[in-house]
Design a protein around this motif. Sequence first.
Motif, short mmCIF file in Angstrom:
data_model
loop_
_atom_site.label_atom_id
_atom_site.label_comp_id
_atom_site.label_asym_id
_atom_site.label_seq_id
_atom_site.Cartn_x
_atom_site.Cartn_y
_atom_site.Cartn_z
N SER A 92 0.85 -1.21 0.00
CA SER A 92 0.00 0.00 0.00
C SER A 92 0.89 1.26 0.00
CB SER A 92 -0.90 0.01 1.24
OG SER A 92 -0.12 0.14 2.42
N SER A 93 0.33 2.33 -0.55
CA SER A 93 1.12 3.58 -0.66
C SER A 93 1.55 4.13 0.71
CB SER A 93 0.31 4.65 -1.40
OG SER A 93 -0.06 4.16 -2.65
N PRO A 94 0.70 4.09 1.74
CA PRO A 94 1.15 4.63 3.04
C PRO A 94 2.36 3.86 3.60
CG PRO A 94 -1.24 4.43 3.00
CD PRO A 94 -0.74 3.75 1.77
N ILE A 95 2.39 2.54 3.40
CA ILE A 95 3.53 1.77 3.91
C ILE A 95 4.75 1.96 3.01
CG2 ILE A 95 4.36 -0.62 4.27
CD1 ILE A 95 2.80 0.61 6.67
N ARG A 96 4.54 2.07 1.70
CA ARG A 96 5.67 2.40 0.81
C ARG A 96 6.29 3.73 1.28
NH1 ARG A 96 7.42 1.13 -4.33
NH2 ARG A 96 5.65 -0.22 -4.76
N THR A 97 5.45 4.67 1.65
CA THR A 97 5.93 5.99 2.08
C THR A 97 6.69 5.87 3.41
OG1 THR A 97 4.00 6.97 1.02
CG2 THR A 97 5.19 8.36 2.60
N TYR A 98 6.10 5.14 4.37
CA TYR A 98 6.77 4.99 5.68
C TYR A 98 8.16 4.37 5.49
CZ TYR A 98 7.97 3.64 10.38
OH TYR A 98 8.66 3.50 11.57
N ILE A 99 8.22 3.28 4.72
CA ILE A 99 9.51 2.60 4.54
C ILE A 99 10.51 3.55 3.88
CG2 ILE A 99 10.71 0.72 3.35
CD1 ILE A 99 8.14 -0.98 3.67
#
Length: 169
Positions: A92-99
């Motif tokens: 998901s985009s939010p987890i891609r962003t966090y990582i």
Amino acid sequence: MSNGERSEMKALIVFYSRTGTTRKVAESISKALSCDLEEVFDTKNRAGPLSFITAGRDAAQKRLTVIRDPKMDPRVYDIIVIGTPVWAGTVSSPIRTYITQKREYFKRVAFFCTVGGTGTDKTLETMKDLCGKDPVASLWITTKQTKSEQYLKKTDEFVDKIKREASRL
Ligand SMILES: Cc1cc2nc3c(=O)[nH]c(=O)nc-3n(C[C@H](O)[C@H](O)[C@H](O)COP(=O)(O)O)c2cc1C
């Protein structure tokens, strides 16, 4: 270590959940590991059927989003356990962003994802590539499995692997 003894490893679970499935799994893992939990919040509205389409497109196009500032500092943890729903066969985009924002601070990682049916391999592989690290453990659970206690067997195995890694510290 698997008899309920608390591991010395300091673990943080970081997850995003649009509809509660990944949250449920994250909470089970956090209970089993007695560790901290960080929910990632997307500032982009992801509610409703139209947002399903934009969320899928964002994920497929590997787009980043704007997430709320995380509360926990990943630098102080021995392991970051990251959970995402599968979106369009990937992370998901939010987890891609966090990582992307925090990966330089990760010492060890473990991954889990929840899924309707397909896309777990690519999702877990993408998380590995984004982090630049092999996970000490990985796990996928279907939305259907989370409806019964059955999924807890899978989370137990995942947690045991993480605890075994802790015993090597
Ligand atoms: C935008 C979007 C795309 C999805 N893409 C897939 C997919 O490619 N394969 C799949 O099996 N499930 C897919 N799903 C279903 C979710 O992965 C699944 O329902 C997940 O458990 C939802 O987790 P959550 O409740 O924590 O948001 C998708 C869901 C959404 C919202």
